[in-house]
Enzyme design. Structure first.
Site, PDB file in Angstrom:
ATOM      1  CE1 TYR A  16      87.262  -1.896  -9.162  1.00  0.00           C
ATOM      2  CE2 TYR A  16      86.664  -0.230  -7.542  1.00  0.00           C
ATOM      3  CZ  TYR A  16      87.415  -0.630  -8.637  1.00  0.00           C
ATOM      4  OH  TYR A  16      88.305   0.243  -9.214  1.00  0.00           O
ATOM      5  CE1 TYR A 147      91.875   1.615  -8.078  1.00  0.00           C
ATOM      6  CE2 TYR A 147      92.237   2.492  -5.871  1.00  0.00           C
ATOM      7  CZ  TYR A 147      91.400   2.247  -6.931  1.00  0.00           C
ATOM      8  OH  TYR A 147      90.088   2.629  -6.863  1.00  0.00           O
ATOM      9  CG  ASP A 251      97.740   7.758  -3.541  1.00  0.00           C
ATOM     10  OD1 ASP A 251      97.252   7.911  -2.403  1.00  0.00           O
ATOM     11  OD2 ASP A 251      97.131   7.208  -4.478  1.00  0.00           O
ATOM     12  CE  LYS A 280      91.212   3.056   0.435  1.00  0.00           C
ATOM     13  NZ  LYS A 280      92.044   3.192  -0.754  1.00  0.00           N
TER      14      LYS A 280
HETATM   15  C1  LIG Z   1      91.734   3.730  -2.115  1.00  0.00           C
HETATM   16  C2  LIG Z   1      92.839   4.477  -2.740  1.00  0.00           C
HETATM   17  C3  LIG Z   1      92.588   5.600  -3.539  1.00  0.00           C
HETATM   18  C4  LIG Z   1      91.199   6.036  -3.903  1.00  0.00           C
HETATM   19  O1  LIG Z   1      90.475   6.458  -2.798  1.00  0.00           O
HETATM   20  P1  LIG Z   1      88.861   6.518  -2.877  1.00  0.00           P
HETATM   21  O2  LIG Z   1      88.462   7.154  -1.599  1.00  0.00           O
HETATM   22  O3  LIG Z   1      88.414   5.089  -2.995  1.00  0.00           O
HETATM   23  O4  LIG Z   1      88.508   7.314  -4.065  1.00  0.00           O
HETATM   24  C5  LIG Z   1      93.671   6.305  -4.027  1.00  0.00           C
HETATM   25  N1  LIG Z   1      94.927   5.923  -3.753  1.00  0.00           N
HETATM   26  C6  LIG Z   1      95.212   4.860  -2.993  1.00  0.00           C
HETATM   27  C7  LIG Z   1      96.628   4.521  -2.703  1.00  0.00           C
HETATM   28  C8  LIG Z   1      94.180   4.085  -2.466  1.00  0.00           C
HETATM   29  O5  LIG Z   1      94.452   3.012  -1.735  1.00  0.00           O
END
Ligand SMILES: *Cc1c(COP(=O)(O)O)cnc(C)c1O
Length: 436
Positions: A16, A147, A251, A280
């Site tokens: 990015y 996202y 997610d 994360k």
């Molecule tokens: C960061 C993120 C992702 C993607 O995770 P990566 O480890 O960067 O591939 C997917 N969903 C959400 C909600 C995110 O914040």
């Protein structure tokens, strides 16, 4: 002596990043607690990591207990393939996570980043239906502004984020529904939710037979601008899509591990999804690891005598033992260090600062959720906002990692941050706005 930054310019392609215009990155030499330490003009320069290094760092950088867990595991099994072999750290982590989950959400599938956890969830949902002869359920439902990651399927369900319009032709079949985002003093939220739910209902009436699942970020949309919603809204959405038989994927890659005030955001929503994606904060910001946790009943739909019903998916570094060992220790620290209480402390500080920030005429839509504080610049210029780039550089020059996402300024600190450090970050945030 090696000039690392010169070699970075020559050999490295950063994520990015527009390399033609962006400044040199900072060379980080060590990290401790809430701070990063960069090498700058021959001296050490401290930077307070106010966004937890892309939302990963939970307990603080270079935590002695996590370091020890990693070292101990390296002495035993650094890595082993995960088909036909298994190991204690992965078994223990799956068991621990399952114990935090309601109902029969107890089957853990390992991957190594958030996008891949989402990708696995989408493929599971698609194949879950196919394995039962419902081969027409090949589309997904997602929210505007969501996202879910950068890989093909994850990018497709992130169509509404604004990052990927170039790739439209390349995407999977995804239908978008409006998201009802809100902030601290929002008069119109009920009306916005009614409109969003009506649009959802219409979409379901027309297309439900072709839809496999809905995927959503509960309570907080992250990368597309820290858009918060009420738990009541998510609950209503889930109830409606369930009435049409769709699977529900939460997610929680960003919201997991305390970010919204509870260990997981779903706890505040009062509904149980069919799958949850985590990444994360899973390893406290140490190692790439992700999971997709699903119901035992969904897992059973993949059983059969031949391979055709099995999930044809798996990454080379699936369930890396080093990563699982750190994740186990991190989960234990939540209990040992009363981390959720610490998050309430951060939340109380954010809420106090919120009333001050609301007086500032440069920003609007001030909002706080758990350890996250966010607001938007008044003259919204989208992701390429010049003000936002100016602020990022200015905050960094002052020793703060505060990186506005387009017009959205947000703080998401590691939980070890002190009240004094928080107060200094708030003051810096305001000083930056005064430079505009
Ligand atoms: C960061 C993120 C992702 C993607 O995770 P990566 O480890 O960067 O591939 C997917 N969903 C959400 C909600 C995110 O914040």
């Amino acid at each position: 002596m090696t000039n690392f930054l010169e070699n970075d310019q020559k050999f490295v392609w950063h994520p990015y990043t527009q390399h033609a215009t962006e400044r040199d990155p900072l060379l980080i030499k060590r990290a401790k607690g809430a701070s990063l330490y960069a090498q700058k003009d021959g001296a050490e320069f401290e930077i307070l990591d106010m966004i937890s290094s892309w939302w990963t760092c939970t307990h603080g950088h270079s935590h002695p207990e996590l370091n020890k867990a990693l070292q101990d595991q390296a002495e035993n099994v650094p890595h082993v393939m995960f088909a036909g072999f298994t190991h204690e750290p992965a078994i223990r982590l799956a068991e621990q996570l399952a114990q935090h989950m309601p109902d029969d959400l107890s089957r853990v599938f390992y991957t190594d980043n958030g996008s891949s956890a989402v990708e696995a969830a989408l493929k599971m949902a698609y194949q879950y239906w196919a394995n039962q002869g419902e081969t027409q359920r090949v589309e997904f439902l997602a929210f505007d502004g969501a996202y879910h990651g950068d890989t093909l399927g994850a990018m497709s369900v992130s169509r509404g984020s604004g990052f990927f319009s170039l790739f439209e032709e390349f995407m999977c079949q995804v239908r978008m529904v409006p998201f009802a985002n809100t902030w601290h003093v929002d008069q119109d939220i009920i009306k916005k939710e009614e409109l969003a739910l009506a649009a959802l209902e219409k979409m379901l009436e027309q297309h439900s037979e072709r839809l496999a699942a809905i995927i959503l970020e509960p309570l907080m949309q992250g990368a597309a601008g820290f858009r918060f919603c009420r738990p009541e809204f998510i609950k209503a959405v889930v109830e409606r899509v369930r009435a049409y038989g769709l699977l529900v994927i939460f997610d929680e890659v960003a919201t997991g591990f305390g970010r919204t005030g509870t260990l997981f955001a779903f706890e505040q929503v009062g509904v149980v999804p069919d799958m949850i994606c985590l990444s994360k904060g899973l390893t406290a910001g140490y190692m790439p690891l992700a999971i997709t946790i699903t119901r035992q009943s969904i897992f059973e739909a993949f059983l059969g005598q031949g391979f055709d019903k099995a999930l044809a998916h798996g990454h080379t570094f699936t369930a890396n033992p080093l990563a699982c060992a750190v994740a186990n220790r991190s989960l234990a620290l939540f209990a040992e260090e009363n981390t959720l209480q610490n998050i309430s402390r951060i939340n109380a500080e954010h809420v106090r600062f919120m009333s001050e920030l609301e007086q500032n005429h440069q920003v609007k839509h001030v909002r706080v959720l758990g350890s996250v504080l966010a607001c938007d610049l008044v003259d919204d210029e989208g992701y390429k906002s010049k003000k936002s780039l100016f602020l990022k550089n200015w905050y960094q020059s002052q020793g703060y990692n505060i990186r506005p996402l387009g017009p959205t300024i947000y703080l998401m600190p590691p939980y070890c941050i002190s009240n004094t450090q928080l107060a200094s970050a708030y003051a810096c945030l305001l000083q930056g706005l005064a430079q505009l």
